[in-house]
Design a protein around this motif. Structure first.
Motif, PDB file in Angstrom:
ATOM      1  N   THR A   1     -18.589  47.262  23.586  1.00  0.00           N
ATOM      2  CA  THR A   1     -17.828  48.200  24.902  1.00  0.00           C
ATOM      3  C   THR A   1     -16.939  48.295  24.822  1.00  0.00           C
ATOM      4  OG1 THR A   1     -20.000  46.946  26.095  1.00  0.00           O
ATOM      5  CG2 THR A   1     -18.591  48.569  27.246  1.00  0.00           C
TER       6      THR A   1
ATOM      7  N   ARG B   1     -24.473  51.232  23.324  1.00  0.00           N
ATOM      8  CA  ARG B   1     -25.448  51.120  24.245  1.00  0.00           C
ATOM      9  C   ARG B   1     -26.622  49.927  24.054  1.00  0.00           C
ATOM     10  NH1 ARG B   1     -27.258  53.982  28.436  1.00  0.00           N
ATOM     11  NH2 ARG B   1     -25.430  55.455  28.190  1.00  0.00           N
ATOM     12  N   ARG B   2     -26.524  50.359  22.473  1.00  0.00           N
ATOM     13  CA  ARG B   2     -27.831  49.004  21.856  1.00  0.00           C
ATOM     14  C   ARG B   2     -27.302  47.772  21.390  1.00  0.00           C
ATOM     15  NH1 ARG B   2     -26.764  50.850  16.971  1.00  0.00           N
ATOM     16  NH2 ARG B   2     -28.231  53.209  17.417  1.00  0.00           N
TER      17      ARG B   2
ATOM     18  N   LEU C   1     -20.040  54.505  21.116  1.00  0.00           N
ATOM     19  CA  LEU C   1     -20.841  54.380  22.552  1.00  0.00           C
ATOM     20  C   LEU C   1     -22.496  53.878  23.017  1.00  0.00           C
ATOM     21  CD1 LEU C   1     -19.284  57.346  24.860  1.00  0.00           C
ATOM     22  CD2 LEU C   1     -19.219  54.697  25.300  1.00  0.00           C
TER      23      LEU C   1
ATOM     24  N   ILE D   1     -20.846  52.681  30.213  1.00  0.00           N
ATOM     25  CA  ILE D   1     -20.706  53.345  28.962  1.00  0.00           C
ATOM     26  C   ILE D   1     -21.591  54.819  29.443  1.00  0.00           C
ATOM     27  CG2 ILE D   1     -22.586  53.684  27.236  1.00  0.00           C
ATOM     28  CD1 ILE D   1     -23.222  50.261  26.762  1.00  0.00           C
ATOM     29  N   THR D   2     -21.781  54.545  30.125  1.00  0.00           N
ATOM     30  CA  THR D   2     -22.897  56.106  30.782  1.00  0.00           C
ATOM     31  C   THR D   2     -21.308  56.916  31.420  1.00  0.00           C
ATOM     32  OG1 THR D   2     -24.981  54.999  31.466  1.00  0.00           O
ATOM     33  CG2 THR D   2     -24.198  57.388  32.920  1.00  0.00           C
TER      34      THR D   2
ATOM     35  N   ALA E   1     -28.114  46.611  25.300  1.00  0.00           N
ATOM     36  CA  ALA E   1     -29.800  46.299  24.894  1.00  0.00           C
ATOM     37  C   ALA E   1     -29.972  45.281  24.835  1.00  0.00           C
ATOM     38  CB  ALA E   1     -30.682  47.687  25.087  1.00  0.00           C
TER      39      ALA E   1
ATOM     40  N   ARG F   1     -28.019  62.033  24.481  1.00  0.00           N
ATOM     41  CA  ARG F   1     -28.066  60.673  23.665  1.00  0.00           C
ATOM     42  C   ARG F   1     -29.371  61.172  22.110  1.00  0.00           C
ATOM     43  NH1 ARG F   1     -28.697  58.586  29.001  1.00  0.00           N
ATOM     44  NH2 ARG F   1     -26.940  58.165  30.190  1.00  0.00           N
TER      45      ARG F   1
ATOM     46  N   TRP G   1     -22.387  46.731  31.979  1.00  0.00           N
ATOM     47  CA  TRP G   1     -22.324  47.573  30.592  1.00  0.00           C
ATOM     48  C   TRP G   1     -22.795  49.407  30.975  1.00  0.00           C
ATOM     49  CZ3 TRP G   1     -24.085  42.841  28.395  1.00  0.00           C
ATOM     50  CH2 TRP G   1     -23.400  41.858  28.407  1.00  0.00           C
ATOM     51  N   GLU G   2     -23.549  48.812  31.026  1.00  0.00           N
ATOM     52  CA  GLU G   2     -24.720  50.753  30.863  1.00  0.00           C
ATOM     53  C   GLU G   2     -24.156  51.318  32.273  1.00  0.00           C
ATOM     54  OE1 GLU G   2     -27.411  47.840  29.879  1.00  0.00           O
ATOM     55  OE2 GLU G   2     -26.215  48.467  31.541  1.00  0.00           O
TER      56      GLU G   2
ATOM     57  N   GLU H   1     -19.322  58.049  28.946  1.00  0.00           N
ATOM     58  CA  GLU H   1     -20.082  59.624  28.180  1.00  0.00           C
ATOM     59  C   GLU H   1     -19.676  60.685  28.862  1.00  0.00           C
ATOM     60  OE1 GLU H   1     -24.219  57.505  26.127  1.00  0.00           O
ATOM     61  OE2 GLU H   1     -23.983  57.873  28.356  1.00  0.00           O
TER      62      GLU H   1
END
Length: 609
Positions: free
Chosen positions: A503, A540-541, A536, A564-565, A544, A214, A560-561, A568
């Motif tokens: 997202t 992620r930003r 992505l 997103i992971t 956060a 990342r 969401w994290e 990825e």
């Protein structure tokens, strides 16, 4: 989907304090921006010294206000983008100052309120359309609040011209290093891609591999953004500047390197120690540390750094072949393009503009009721705090309050020691200017501390010697309360909605990459992959930022994290599969790229010096 246990733990006060301390320590280790601090000292002290020596202190103070706003936007971006941002700040601030000054000189209270609301609407509508327009809208409103809150005598055109001259002074100081270090920022951004790629290769096979990948993605995104003007020019004609061409070639190769590193992270097998050194060898070949016209060191044969048994991995073979052809031809099939980032729609921009104007109006009315006319601090603070595109609103409000309290205390201590003599006041401005330049790069509360002290001194130099320490703390707290009430009572889901939209956009880009990459050309595949990883990172930003905002009771945010992971990992898996399927053709391409270079070297040896 409910938050994970890790997310719930991160909301505990003790964990939050530990995280804040860790970030503060990492900020302290990041290095002191000496050049920016010196620019802050010169830009803020020079106009005031000239005003003191010539007896024209009022224009000097407004030039100091312009320098103050310029220092607040004097970042570390490329010189061309830096100049665009600073010029936008100067023009918007001068226009807003003129509007506010004319409204104040009209003598009608309704005119002042009307121009504040109007500029807030305009500023809000354009602020969410990009970084340059964001600072343009904010400083248009800031100029109006200052112009309508500080009464000055003399010609109507002098304050706006003086303010613009202060911004131009910062622009000159900030962009003049372009003359002797023209491509340093761009080169450093591209070199950072190779450095983070080496770190990702070192972390392959460990729990830190995905985080390292990342970091490489963020470095690639930053390099794309830094070189965006050069990319736009390169699409029209070949760069005449050899340095620009070399940087673009290095970035093209970095894009291919990112593909290989992502595949190796997905494979997860620890790599031999020598493999992690290959990206920096490539960087030294393409971006020598000395003069840009120098020839980089010859690359060691990459095959010697990798045992024969490890060459069975298609990704390792691709990395070795890529390192062996680290020249302009190796990245010739990469089309560099910066995908347009999704921006808030018209409804979101209109809603933000309405809320911002309402907050400014409430702040103006509160200032009139508390302090009478010319109460500029309250609406000015609202303009600074209510910037959701600059980060979480709650965090920005808290940092603003903390910075104001510290700035008031520091200003009071300095006043007791120095006795408010003119040269002591100018020296105080210089010190606070350096502090603000550091805070702009590291922490908003530190920047607010410097800004608070500077504004106190500038107002004092204008002849307003009132003791306003408690008043400024009260006004800042009230402005923060107005913004937080508007944002979390009237629009509580703003950050969450944006995170959900980001997202969803990222998932669409990932699906496109997954479906089209196996049959796409190499250039098309790289474009799809970069778009997916950039989306992505943006998602992620945004997630956060949404986590950092308070939530109503009995409401949880989606995880969401985790989504997103997983996306990825899908991208990494697709990258590894496509790279394995194209390993043979990649080898043929490497051989074709290597033969012309060997033939040129042979001809050079035969012809002699």
């Amino acid at each position: 989907m409910a938050p994970t246990a890790e997310t719930r733990r991160s909301r505990r006060p003790g964990t939050a304090l530990t995280t804040w301390l860790r970030r503060a320590l990492s900020t302290a280790r990041a290095g002191f921006p000496l050049a920016a601090a010196l620019r802050g000292v010169v830009a803020l002290a020079l106009p005031l010294l000239l005003g003191l020596w010539t007896g024209h202190m009022v224009p000097a103070v407004f030039a100091g206000i312009g320098a103050l706003w310029g220092v607040g936007q004097d970042g570390s971006s490329p010189y061309r983008l830096r100049m665009q941002r600073l010029l936008a700040v100067g023009l918007a601030g001068a226009l807003g100052l003129l509007i506010g000054e004319l409204a104040l000189r009209s003598g009608h209270t309704a005119a002042v309120a009307g121009c504040l609301v109007s500029t807030a609407v305009v500023g809000g509508l354009i602020s969410l359309r990009g970084p340059v327009l964001s600072v343009t809208g904010m400083h248009l409103l800031l100029g109006t609040t200052v112009g309508s809150g500080i009464a000055v005598s003399g010609s109507w055109w002098q304050p706006p011209v003086a303010l613009l001259s202060g911004v131009l002074l910062v622009t000159f100081l900030s962009t003049s290093p372009w003359l002797w270090r023209r491509h340093r920022i761009e080169s450093d951004s591209v070199r950072a891609v190779y450095r983070t790629a080496a770190q990702a290769l070192t972390a392959v096979g460990t729990p830190h591999a995905e985080a390292a990948r990342r970091s490489m993605t963020l470095a690639l995104n930053d390099a794309h953004d830094v070189l965006a003007p050069d990319l736009a020019a390169a699409t029209r004609h070949r760069p005449e500047d050899s340095d620009t061409g070399r940087l673009l070639d290095a970035l093209r190769l970095a894009v291919r390197l990112g593909e290989v590193v992502s595949a190796l992270v997905w494979e997860g097998r620890p790599l031999p120690p020598g493999v992690a050194d290959l990206p920096m060898q490539m960087a030294e070949r393409l971006l020598p540390a000395g003069r840009s016209t120098a020839t980089g060191p010859d690359l060691l044969p990459a095959e010697k750094a990798v045992p024969e048994r490890d060459l069975r991995s298609p990704a390792v073979r691709a990395l070795v072949e890529l390192c062996g052809t680290a020249d302009a031809e190796a990245g010739a099939d990469v089309v560099l393009s910066v995908p347009a980032r999704p921006r808030p729609g018209r409804t979101v921009r209109l809603r933000y503009a309405v809320l911002l104007s309402a907050c400014v109006l409430v702040a103006h009315i509160s200032a009139v009721l508390l302090h009478g006319p010319r109460g500029y601090w309250l609406p000015m603070t609202v303009a600074f705090i209510y910037k959701p595109d600059f980060g979480p609103v709650l965090r920005r409000a808290v940092h603003r309050c903390v910075g104001t309290v510290v700035g008031v205390a520091a200003t009071g201590a300095v006043a007791l020691v120095t006795g408010n003599t003119p040269y002591a006041l100018i020296g105080t401005v210089a010190v606070f200017g350096a502090l603000m330049a550091v805070g702009v790069r590291h922490h908003y509360a530190v920047a607010t501390t410097g800004l608070t002290g500077i504004v106190f001194v500038l107002v004092d130099l204008l002849g307003d010697h009132r003791t306003l320490y408690g008043t400024r703390i009260l006004d800042t707290t009230l402005a923060a309360a107005i913004v937080l009430a508007a944002n979390f009572l009237l629009w509580p889901d703003s950050a969450g909605s944006w995170a959900a939209a980001q997202t969803e956009a990222a998932l669409i880009a990932v699906r496109r990459y997954r479906d089209l990459a196996p049959s796409a050309t190499s250039a098309r595949r790289q474009t799809l992959r970069r778009a997916a990883y950039r989306r992505l990172a943006d998602a992620r930003r945004a997630a956060a930022q949404a986590r950092a905002e308070p939530l109503p009771r009995k409401r949880t945010l989606p995880d969401w994290e985790a989504t997103i992971t997983a996306a990825e990992q899908v991208c990494d898996a697709v990258t590894a599969e496509v790279l394995a399927n194209t390993a043979g053709s990649a080898g043929d391409h490497a051989g074709r790229a290597r033969r012309p270079r060997q033939q040129r070297d042979a001809r050079h040896r035969q012809s002699g010096p």
